[in-house]
Design an enzyme around this catalytic site. Structure first.
Site, mmCIF file in Angstrom:
data_model
loop_
_atom_site.group_PDB
_atom_site.id
_atom_site.type_symbol
_atom_site.label_atom_id
_atom_site.label_comp_id
_atom_site.label_asym_id
_atom_site.label_seq_id
_atom_site.Cartn_x
_atom_site.Cartn_y
_atom_site.Cartn_z
ATOM 1 N N ASP A 1 115.511 -25.180 66.220
ATOM 2 C CA ASP A 1 115.507 -25.678 64.846
ATOM 3 C C ASP A 1 114.073 -25.736 64.317
ATOM 4 O O ASP A 1 113.248 -26.479 64.851
ATOM 5 C CB ASP A 1 116.132 -27.076 64.846
ATOM 6 C CG ASP A 1 116.370 -27.604 63.446
ATOM 7 O OD1 ASP A 1 115.828 -27.010 62.485
ATOM 8 O OD2 ASP A 1 117.085 -28.593 63.313
ATOM 9 N N CYS B 1 124.755 -23.260 61.924
ATOM 10 C CA CYS B 1 123.691 -24.147 62.438
ATOM 11 C C CYS B 1 123.997 -25.567 61.964
ATOM 12 O O CYS B 1 125.150 -25.901 61.683
ATOM 13 C CB CYS B 1 122.305 -23.659 62.016
ATOM 14 S SG CYS B 1 122.019 -23.614 60.229
ATOM 15 N N ARG C 1 118.325 -21.702 59.868
ATOM 16 C CA ARG C 1 118.644 -20.684 60.880
ATOM 17 C C ARG C 1 119.843 -19.815 60.531
ATOM 18 O O ARG C 1 119.728 -18.575 60.546
ATOM 19 C CB ARG C 1 118.878 -21.370 62.241
ATOM 20 C CG ARG C 1 117.643 -21.971 62.819
ATOM 21 C CD ARG C 1 117.975 -22.907 63.953
ATOM 22 N NE ARG C 1 118.701 -24.082 63.475
ATOM 23 C CZ ARG C 1 119.249 -25.002 64.248
ATOM 24 N NH1 ARG C 1 119.178 -24.872 65.561
ATOM 25 N NH2 ARG C 1 119.865 -26.045 63.721
HETATM 26 P P1 4NP Z 1 119.145 -25.592 60.042
HETATM 27 O O1 4NP Z 1 117.925 -26.622 59.950
HETATM 28 O O2 4NP Z 1 120.218 -26.282 60.856
HETATM 29 O O3 4NP Z 1 118.561 -24.426 60.759
HETATM 30 O O4 4NP Z 1 119.573 -25.296 58.636
HETATM 31 C C1 4NP Z 1 118.064 -27.931 59.499
HETATM 32 C C2 4NP Z 1 118.224 -28.176 58.165
HETATM 33 C C3 4NP Z 1 118.340 -29.467 57.703
HETATM 34 C C4 4NP Z 1 118.281 -30.521 58.587
HETATM 35 C C5 4NP Z 1 118.128 -30.269 59.942
HETATM 36 C C6 4NP Z 1 118.019 -28.976 60.388
HETATM 37 N N1 4NP Z 1 118.369 -31.843 58.115
HETATM 38 O O5 4NP Z 1 118.249 -32.778 58.911
HETATM 39 O O6 4NP Z 1 118.569 -32.051 56.896
#
Ligand code: 4NP
Length: 174
Positions: free
Chosen positions: A141, A23, A29
């Protein structure tokens, strides 16, 4: 897409299969999918043959634990999120994994740019290509939303992982 219509790319080493889940941040995710898929792989008796890893296309959270909301959602459902430490996808993962599964279309595009050869070999796909309910969808997300988003992600991940384990079992069968 039916299960029969979407076989996994062949194992590079017969009887062994390595799958990476990717991800953006590797704190919501893909770690949720990592914990769930690894547990289902173990429960299916495939723990010796199938290796599951996860990473983010971005490196902001490297070395840190899972997002506390993602971890709480997993814990409430009976999983153990405590061992996760965020990692960043690197191009050498392309040679080390039989299959890399992206959580959303942006992750897929980013991975294709870093590892064009992986895409050309058919080893780069969306995780939810294996979703029996809505194949080919994205895992949205949940980072900027409420707790509902994490529960929705877990439900998608659980049913998709069940279908994926059945395919992995066939991919490592003699
Ligand atoms: P992930 O979610 O891609 O599902 O782990 C996110 C985690 C952190 C960030 C964005 C999405 N961020 O901008 O730090």
């Amino acid at each position: 897409m039916t299960e029969a219509a979407a076989p996994l790319p062949p194992a590079r080493t017969p009887g062994r299969y390595a799958v990476a889940l990717v991800c953006l941040g590797n704190i919501c995710r893909s770690p949720t999918a990592h914990v769930v898929l690894a547990r289902k792989v173990e429960d299916a008796g495939l723990g010796e043959q199938v290796r599951v890893t996860s990473g983010g296309t971005g490196g902001w959270h490297v070395g840190g634990p899972m997002d506390s909301r993602a971890a709480a959602t997993l814990t409430a459902a009976g999983y153990d999120p405590s061992r996760h430490r965020a990692r960043q996808y690197e191009d050498d993962w392309a040679d080390e994994h039989d299959l890399v599964l992206a959580m959303d279309g942006q992750n897929l595009a980013d991975l294709r740019a870093v590892s064009p050869g992986l895409a050309a070999e058919g080893r780069l796909r969306l995780f939810r290509d294996h979703d029996p309910v809505e194949p080919g969808g994205e895992v949205p997300d949940p980072y900027y939303g409420g707790d509902d988003g994490f529960e929705e992600v877990l439900a998608m991940v659980e049913r998709t992982s069940d279908a994926l384990v059945a395919r992995l079992a066939r991919a490592v069968a003699p």
